[in-house]
Enzyme design. Structure first.
Site, PDB file in Angstrom:
ATOM      1  N   HIS A  62     -31.035  18.986  97.992  1.00 34.24           N
ATOM      2  CA  HIS A  62     -29.994  19.530  98.596  1.00 34.24           C
ATOM      3  C   HIS A  62     -28.889  20.466  97.698  1.00 34.24           C
ATOM      4  O   HIS A  62     -28.821  19.916  96.495  1.00 34.24           O
ATOM      5  CB  HIS A  62     -28.903  18.527  99.183  1.00 34.24           C
ATOM      6  N   ASP A  89     -26.523  16.094  90.835  1.00 38.08           N
ATOM      7  CA  ASP A  89     -26.794  15.660  92.189  1.00 38.08           C
ATOM      8  C   ASP A  89     -26.633  16.618  93.202  1.00 38.08           C
ATOM      9  O   ASP A  89     -25.229  17.068  93.515  1.00 38.08           O
ATOM     10  CB  ASP A  89     -26.330  14.236  92.543  1.00 38.08           C
ATOM     11  N   GLU A 143     -26.011  17.423 103.056  1.00 37.07           N
ATOM     12  CA  GLU A 143     -26.453  16.015 102.638  1.00 37.07           C
ATOM     13  C   GLU A 143     -25.333  15.107 102.044  1.00 37.07           C
ATOM     14  O   GLU A 143     -25.444  14.054 102.506  1.00 37.07           O
ATOM     15  CB  GLU A 143     -27.493  16.081 101.311  1.00 37.07           C
ATOM     16  N   GLU A 144     -24.345  15.808 101.303  1.00 41.88           N
ATOM     17  CA  GLU A 144     -23.285  14.756 101.012  1.00 41.88           C
ATOM     18  C   GLU A 144     -22.499  14.298 101.960  1.00 41.88           C
ATOM     19  O   GLU A 144     -21.747  13.368 101.806  1.00 41.88           O
ATOM     20  CB  GLU A 144     -22.414  15.614  99.835  1.00 41.88           C
ATOM     21  N   ASP A 153     -34.217  13.712  94.998  1.00 41.62           N
ATOM     22  CA  ASP A 153     -32.935  13.471  94.738  1.00 41.62           C
ATOM     23  C   ASP A 153     -32.485  12.706  93.718  1.00 41.62           C
ATOM     24  O   ASP A 153     -33.606  11.863  93.370  1.00 41.62           O
ATOM     25  CB  ASP A 153     -31.961  13.005  96.308  1.00 41.62           C
ATOM     26  N   HIS A 190     -22.223  11.028  90.726  1.00 49.28           N
ATOM     27  CA  HIS A 190     -20.963  11.645  91.523  1.00 49.28           C
ATOM     28  C   HIS A 190     -19.384  11.399  90.368  1.00 49.28           C
ATOM     29  O   HIS A 190     -18.496  11.331  91.005  1.00 49.28           O
ATOM     30  CB  HIS A 190     -20.643  10.633  92.608  1.00 49.28           C
TER      31      HIS A 190
HETATM   32 ZN   LIG Z   1     -27.936  13.832  96.224  1.00 45.72          ZN
END
Ligand SMILES: [Zn+2]
Length: 354
Positions: A78, A195, A229-230, A250, A330
């Site tokens: 993603h 990410d 995706e998030e 991922d 994150h």
């Molecule tokens: Zn991810």
């Protein structure tokens, strides 16, 4: 008898890193991921073997069709990232935000950001606690809980009222992208949003390596570049019904109690959504053994993937999850090029052998 490692096409770590840095510097919070989708599309457009299309939802699908009796496979990664949106324009002219995805506000405190106005302009600013000044708030500057109510964007524009901020073109619902602050040192890549841009770069680098070696995948492959995706439903659409296997690429979760690190690739066998497909996971482990790819197996305690999003949407495929180790996910993330190279090799092995 130990297996002799079979060889894979050479990958170009410099290309991988350079492309990743460009992608990281292209803002793409979920909902406004189009610039990153367009960048990947542009990069892949030089490969005539790939037929490129967009889903109606805005994801990029690159199909590499070959003559083969085997059913097609798919890989997904993603481009969308955490971010925010303007929730309110405050009487002091500053902005209250609402988070997009699992953004932790303490992780972006004092970070620079870009507000994308509805009239196509960009306004610079930064996110601060609304008790930011130590000399004004004393102990409160430390104690204030970092949440949406207690934090605000201070715009780098002359405004002290809601009306003046509106005059800049800012409106409720405008997207906010935080600066990734990319730095490459000794093979480490430190940035926000590795990410999952790291894995998008991995897929693009794998396609390039295969092409440069004059090779093709052993069966038709769909590369799906996801844009939602998030928020949990990226790959819910866009994987064609004929596909039998979906390899989600991922990030791997690095930290205490985890097997994953910044120098290996990881296969995740279970996360918050439960176990992945046993057969496909075993096949990927065999491929890693065959090619001498440094890898770990792991379980992620707080994690869901786009492969699971497709399962929840009714996808009738085997799903597995591999990826590079990302420290402080994150948050202000970091990985090493060794981990990216290992993941790229794994993707190449899968493309050639499956
Ligand atoms: Zn991810």
């Amino acid at each position: 008898m130990p297996k002799t490692a079979k060889s894979l096409p050479a990958i170009d770590p410099q290309y991988l890193t350079d492309f990743l840095v460009r992608l990281l510097n292209t803002p793409s919070p979920t909902g406004m991921a189009e610039p990153a989708i367009a960048m990947v599309e542009q990069e892949l457009s030089e490969y005539k073997e790939l037929s490129l299309s967009r889903t109606r939802k805005g994801a990029l699908v690159a199909a590499w069709n070959v003559e083969s009796d085997a059913p097609p496979a798919a890989l997904t990664a993603h481009v969308d990232t955490l971010g925010a949106m303007v929730k309110a324009i405050k009487p002091n002219g500053r902005l209250q935000i609402t988070r997009i995805g699992g953004l932790m506000l303490n992780a972006v405190e004092t970070e620079g950001c870009q507000v994308f106005t509805s009239n196509g302009k960009q306004v610079r600013g930064s996110l601060l606690s609304n008790t930011a000044s130590a000399h004004v708030f004393g102990a409160k500057a430390v104690e204030t809980k970092r949440d949406e109510e207690n934090m605000e964007i201070r715009l780098d524009a002359v405004t002290g009222s809601a009306a003046e901020t509106e005059a800049l073109g800012v409106r409720v619902g405008d997207y906010v992208a935080f600066d990734p602050r990319v730095e490459v040192t000794n093979g480490f890549i430190r940035s926000r949003h590795l990410d999952d841009k790291a894995c998008v770069a991995v897929l693009v680098a794998a396609i390039r390596a295969l092409k440069k070696a004059g090779l093709s995948p052993s069966r038709s492959v769909i590369f799906h570049f996801s844009n939602y995706e998030e928020v949990g439903h990226g790959a819910a659409a866009g994987i064609p019904p004929g596909v039998h296997e979906l390899v989600t690429v991922d990030m791997a979760a690095v930290g205490p109690g985890q097997e994953s690190d910044e120098f290996h690739a990881t296969i995740c066998l279970k996360d918050s959504g439960g176990p992945y497909h046993h057969g496909l996971s075993n096949k990927l482990r065999e491929i890693a053994e065959t090619y001498g790819i440094p890898y770990k197996t792991d379980i992620y305690p707080y994690y869901g993937s786009d492969g699971e999003a497709f399962w929840h949407a009714g996808g009738n495929v085997a799903v597995a999850l591999i990826g590079p180790g990302i420290d402080a996910s994150h948050n202000y993330e970091r990985t090493h090029v060794d981990s990216l190279a290992a993941t790229t090799k794994w993707v190449l092995g899968y493309l050639m052998d499956s």
